[in-house]
Enzyme design. Sequence first.
Site, PDB file in Angstrom:
ATOM      1  N   TYR A 273      50.853  25.169  37.493  1.00 20.26           N
ATOM      2  CA  TYR A 273      51.722  24.921  36.339  1.00 20.26           C
ATOM      3  C   TYR A 273      52.873  23.979  36.692  1.00 20.26           C
ATOM      4  O   TYR A 273      53.506  23.421  35.805  1.00 20.26           O
ATOM      5  CB  TYR A 273      52.260  26.256  35.808  1.00 20.26           C
ATOM      6  CG  TYR A 273      52.793  26.183  34.395  1.00 20.26           C
ATOM      7  CD1 TYR A 273      51.967  26.511  33.309  1.00 20.26           C
ATOM      8  CD2 TYR A 273      54.098  25.797  34.130  1.00 20.26           C
ATOM      9  CE1 TYR A 273      52.438  26.449  32.022  1.00 20.26           C
ATOM     10  CE2 TYR A 273      54.580  25.735  32.835  1.00 20.26           C
ATOM     11  CZ  TYR A 273      53.748  26.061  31.784  1.00 20.26           C
ATOM     12  OH  TYR A 273      54.218  26.005  30.498  1.00 20.26           O
TER      13      TYR A 273
ATOM     14  N   LYS B  45      42.503  34.879  42.072  1.00 16.07           N
ATOM     15  CA  LYS B  45      41.096  34.482  42.105  1.00 16.07           C
ATOM     16  C   LYS B  45      40.756  34.226  43.572  1.00 16.07           C
ATOM     17  O   LYS B  45      40.289  33.151  43.978  1.00 16.07           O
ATOM     18  CB  LYS B  45      40.889  33.234  41.224  1.00 16.07           C
ATOM     19  CG  LYS B  45      39.448  32.868  40.973  1.00 16.07           C
ATOM     20  CD  LYS B  45      38.690  33.854  40.113  1.00 16.07           C
ATOM     21  CE  LYS B  45      37.267  33.407  39.902  1.00 16.07           C
ATOM     22  NZ  LYS B  45      36.433  34.466  39.275  1.00 16.07           N
TER      23      LYS B  45
ATOM     24  N   ASP C 202      39.767  36.346  35.737  1.00 13.05           N
ATOM     25  CA  ASP C 202      38.775  36.434  34.652  1.00 13.05           C
ATOM     26  C   ASP C 202      38.580  37.887  34.218  1.00 13.05           C
ATOM     27  O   ASP C 202      38.452  38.182  33.030  1.00 13.05           O
ATOM     28  CB  ASP C 202      37.439  35.791  35.080  1.00 13.05           C
ATOM     29  CG  ASP C 202      36.997  36.196  36.472  1.00 13.05           C
ATOM     30  OD1 ASP C 202      37.852  36.557  37.300  1.00 13.05           O
ATOM     31  OD2 ASP C 202      35.786  36.155  36.753  1.00 13.05           O
TER      32      ASP C 202
ATOM     33  N   ASP D  52      50.844  32.313  32.765  1.00 12.37           N
ATOM     34  CA  ASP D  52      51.046  31.652  31.472  1.00 12.37           C
ATOM     35  C   ASP D  52      49.948  32.081  30.502  1.00 12.37           C
ATOM     36  O   ASP D  52      50.210  32.451  29.351  1.00 12.37           O
ATOM     37  CB  ASP D  52      51.005  30.130  31.699  1.00 12.37           C
ATOM     38  CG  ASP D  52      51.312  29.345  30.445  1.00 12.37           C
ATOM     39  OD1 ASP D  52      52.297  29.672  29.766  1.00 12.37           O
ATOM     40  OD2 ASP D  52      50.556  28.406  30.127  1.00 12.37           O
TER      41      ASP D  52
ATOM     42  N   ASP E 226      50.244  35.038  27.156  1.00 11.21           N
ATOM     43  CA  ASP E 226      49.952  34.744  25.740  1.00 11.21           C
ATOM     44  C   ASP E 226      48.904  35.722  25.211  1.00 11.21           C
ATOM     45  O   ASP E 226      49.015  36.230  24.099  1.00 11.21           O
ATOM     46  CB  ASP E 226      49.421  33.307  25.576  1.00 11.21           C
ATOM     47  CG  ASP E 226      50.521  32.328  25.186  1.00 11.21           C
ATOM     48  OD1 ASP E 226      51.658  32.498  25.680  1.00 11.21           O
ATOM     49  OD2 ASP E 226      50.256  31.397  24.397  1.00 11.21           O
TER      50      ASP E 226
END
Length: 341
Positions: A131, A177, A210, A234, A238
Site C-alpha cells: 500500500y 499469505k 484469502d 485495507d 472494508d
Amino acid sequence: MSKTYNIAVLKGDGIGPEITDATIQVLQATEETSNFKLNLQYGDAGFYCIAKHGTNLPEETVALLRRTDACLKGPMTTPEEVGAPVSAAVKIRKIFNLYANVRPCRTFPNVESLKPNLDFVVVRENTEGLYAGAEFLAAPGVGIAYRIITTEASTRVAEFAFKLAEKRKKHLTYVHKGNILRITDGIFKDAVKTVAKNHPTVTVDDQHIDAITMQLIKKPEFFDVIVTTNLFGDIVSDEAAQVVGGLGLAAGANIGDTYGMFEPVHGSAPKYTGMNRANPISIIMAAALMLDHLGEGEAAAKIEKAVTEVLSEGKVRTMDLGGTATTTDMADAITAKVRQS
Ligand code: NAD
C-alpha cells in the site's frame, strides 16, 4: 480550568466537506456539555488543492498538523494516473509515523448486518507493504511494486494490537499469505510470534488473507482483534465494515507515538458530492475515536451513545440505511441527543 485541544480539520474532497461540517456541529455540542475546549484549525489537503497549491498536501498544512494535538480528516480523492501525487492520507501517515490503523467494527441497532452483536477491530500496519505504492515501470508493459515488510514496523503494530486485545476479549488473529510470500510475510509472522511471548493472556491464531475474507462472512463472531499488513488490512477492513452495517458507519484511527489522525474508512464518494445525502456517522464516530485518544473518554462515549440512540429510534435514516434523511438531518438528530445527555 478547562483543557484546550488544538485540532487540525481537513475537510477533503467529494462528500468530505458536508460530512465534516456535520461532525463539527456534533463536536461543538459535545464541547458545550463537557469540560474542555476545541480549537479547530482548518487546513487545505486533497485533490481540490492541487490546482490551488500544486500539491495535495501543502507545507502549510503539514505545519498546521505539527502544531496540533490531533487531526480530523475528511475523505480525499486520489487520482489514479501514473505520476499523480501520492494520496494525502498516505503522506500524512508516513510523515507522522502513524503506524497503526485501527478500524473498530461493531453492529448498531436497526442497522442491517450479516449477524447480530458483532464487535471486533481490524488493526492494519500503516506505513509500509504494498500500500506504500512504491512501484515503477521496468520496461513497457512490465511494472514492479515493492512490498517492503520490516521487523521493526511489524513489531510495533503487533505490540499495539496485543495491547488492544488485552483490553478487549484477549483474542488476536494475525493475517498473512506466508505460504506464498515466505520472506515478507515470514518477517511479519515472526514479529507477531515474538511479541506474543510478552502477552501470555492473549489467545493467538492466524489465517491466510484469502481464508479470512471467507471467514469474515461465515463466522465474523469468531474475531476480536485482527492484525495484518497494509494492503491486506485495507481490503479486510472494508469487507468488515460491510459485514457490520456498511461504509457509512465505519470510522478509522491512524495512531502513532506522538500524533493521531482520525477519518472515515470510506473515500470521497464523488457521485454524492453536494447532494446532502451521505451518512456522516462514519466521521462522527471518527471524531469520537479522536476524543477518546485525547483522553476525553466520557465525551467520546456521549457521541457514541447519541449515535446509538438515533439509530435505535430509527426515525432518521440516511439512504445507505434505507431511509430518506439528509446528512444535515442526521447531524441535527445526533446533535440534539448530545445536548440532551
Ligand atoms: P468510496 O468509499 O468513496 O465510495 C464507495 C461507495 O460507498 C459510494 O459510491 C457510496 O455508495 C458508498 N459510501 C461511501 N461513503 C458513504 C457515506 N458516508 N454515506 C453513504 N454511502 C457511502 O470509494 P471509491 O468510490 O472507491 O473512492 C472514491 C475516491 O475516494 C477515490 O479517489 C479514492 O482514491 C478515494 N479514497 C480516499 C480514502 C481516504 O481519503 N482515506 C479512502 C478510500 C478511498
